[in-house]
Write an enzyme that holds these catalytic residues in place. Structure first.
Site, PDB file in Angstrom:
ATOM      1  N   ILE A 182      23.638   4.564 -38.732  1.00 38.83           N
ATOM      2  CA  ILE A 182      24.572   5.552 -38.848  1.00 38.83           C
ATOM      3  C   ILE A 182      25.093   6.038 -40.253  1.00 38.83           C
ATOM      4  O   ILE A 182      25.074   5.127 -41.058  1.00 38.83           O
ATOM      5  CB  ILE A 182      25.737   5.506 -38.080  1.00 38.83           C
ATOM      6  CG1 ILE A 182      25.660   5.233 -36.610  1.00 38.83           C
ATOM      7  CG2 ILE A 182      26.872   6.644 -38.370  1.00 38.83           C
ATOM      8  CD1 ILE A 182      26.733   4.785 -35.652  1.00 38.83           C
ATOM      9  N   SER A 190      24.056   6.742 -48.072  1.00 37.62           N
ATOM     10  CA  SER A 190      23.112   6.087 -48.474  1.00 37.62           C
ATOM     11  C   SER A 190      23.313   4.636 -48.589  1.00 37.62           C
ATOM     12  O   SER A 190      22.593   4.035 -49.437  1.00 37.62           O
ATOM     13  CB  SER A 190      22.621   6.548 -50.039  1.00 37.62           C
ATOM     14  OG  SER A 190      22.647   8.259 -49.766  1.00 37.62           O
ATOM     15  N   ARG A 191      24.219   4.114 -47.897  1.00 33.72           N
ATOM     16  CA  ARG A 191      24.512   2.642 -47.862  1.00 33.72           C
ATOM     17  C   ARG A 191      25.062   2.028 -49.217  1.00 33.72           C
ATOM     18  O   ARG A 191      25.290   1.057 -49.362  1.00 33.72           O
ATOM     19  CB  ARG A 191      23.322   1.685 -47.579  1.00 33.72           C
ATOM     20  CG  ARG A 191      22.878   1.931 -46.135  1.00 33.72           C
ATOM     21  CD  ARG A 191      23.657   1.555 -44.869  1.00 33.72           C
ATOM     22  NE  ARG A 191      23.220   1.680 -43.895  1.00 33.72           N
ATOM     23  CZ  ARG A 191      23.500   2.581 -42.754  1.00 33.72           C
ATOM     24  NH1 ARG A 191      23.960   3.752 -43.408  1.00 33.72           N
ATOM     25  NH2 ARG A 191      22.873   2.637 -41.758  1.00 33.72           N
ATOM     26  N   LEU A 192      25.657   3.283 -49.975  1.00 28.71           N
ATOM     27  CA  LEU A 192      26.193   2.672 -51.230  1.00 28.71           C
ATOM     28  C   LEU A 192      27.812   2.572 -50.883  1.00 28.71           C
ATOM     29  O   LEU A 192      28.745   3.311 -51.273  1.00 28.71           O
ATOM     30  CB  LEU A 192      26.041   3.811 -52.142  1.00 28.71           C
ATOM     31  CG  LEU A 192      24.636   3.878 -52.668  1.00 28.71           C
ATOM     32  CD1 LEU A 192      24.394   4.955 -53.610  1.00 28.71           C
ATOM     33  CD2 LEU A 192      24.028   2.417 -53.480  1.00 28.71           C
TER      34      LEU A 192
END
Length: 214
Positions: free
Chosen positions: A10, A191-193
């Site tokens: 997600i 972006s998983r940041l």
């Protein structure tokens, strides 16, 4: 064919979290997030993972329910003779994790464990439904039993024994308080940041606030 597990993902993008905007005290920051979680009508918003470890380092984790929090710490109740109770006696340190997926947020709280006062345990126990109070007497939590029938028979016997009487709190049942020494607030980002703001308790009693890489 079902979707491969590795392809399940997600993109988080609902909120952001900056060290410039958080409260100076993690309990106050938790209170802000807690209020938002309550307002979001999250089902079982007080469900949290409790991670413990035995004296030889064997870990264990399970879901319990938060029953209160103050500047002193986070409170939950359980059977003191349970497996988690045994581990907390051997190693009075633990970690709590809340995951509120609807808000794309996680809170991780690590700290020291102490039992709440008998008076505090009595007050909460008396507020529970009668069936839950009887259940606290009926279940030898974490012990091996031959069948569910044993629980049901014991419950029926206790219902008869306590009929029309006040149900006292078993001495083996009560509350624990986790006194935090570190708290991390995690906010999902694209972006998983992700945003990770970490509080650590200093010897002065003040909290150091730092950003962690995702």
């Amino acid at each position: 064919m079902s979707k491969p597990i590795a392809d399940i993902r997600i993109e988080y993008k609902r909120h952001s979290l900056s060290e410039k905007d958080v409260q100076h005290d993690p309990i106050r920051q938790f209170d802000l997030w807690w209020t938002e979680a309550i307002s979001s009508q999250i089902e079982e918003v007080n469900a949290m993972t409790l991670a413990t470890a035995s004296s030889d380092g064997l870990p264990s984790a399970r879901i319990v329910l938060l029953k209160g929090f103050t500047e002193e710490g986070f409170v939950f109740f359980t059977n003191y003779n349970s497996y988690k109770g045994q581990q907390l006696d051997e190693n009075p340190r633990a970690c709590l994790v809340f995951f509120w997926k609807e808000l794309e947020r996680q809170v991780r709280i690590t700290g020291l464990i102490e039992k709440v006062s008998a008076e505090e345990s009595d007050v909460y126990f008396s507020s529970r439904p009668e069936s839950s109070r009887i259940g606290a007497w009926a279940s030898p939590q974490s012990k091996v039993i031959e069948s569910r029938g044993i629980l049901e028979t014991t419950e029926a016997e206790l219902q008869k024994a306590f009929e029309g009487k006040e149900i006292p709190r078993p001495l083996h049942w009560g509350g624990y308080r986790l006194k935090p020494v570190s708290v991390e607030f995690w906010q999902g980002r694209p972006s998983r940041l992700h945003d990770r703001i970490h509080y650590s308790l200093e010897e002065t009693g003040n909290w150091r606030i730092e950003r962690l890489a995702p």
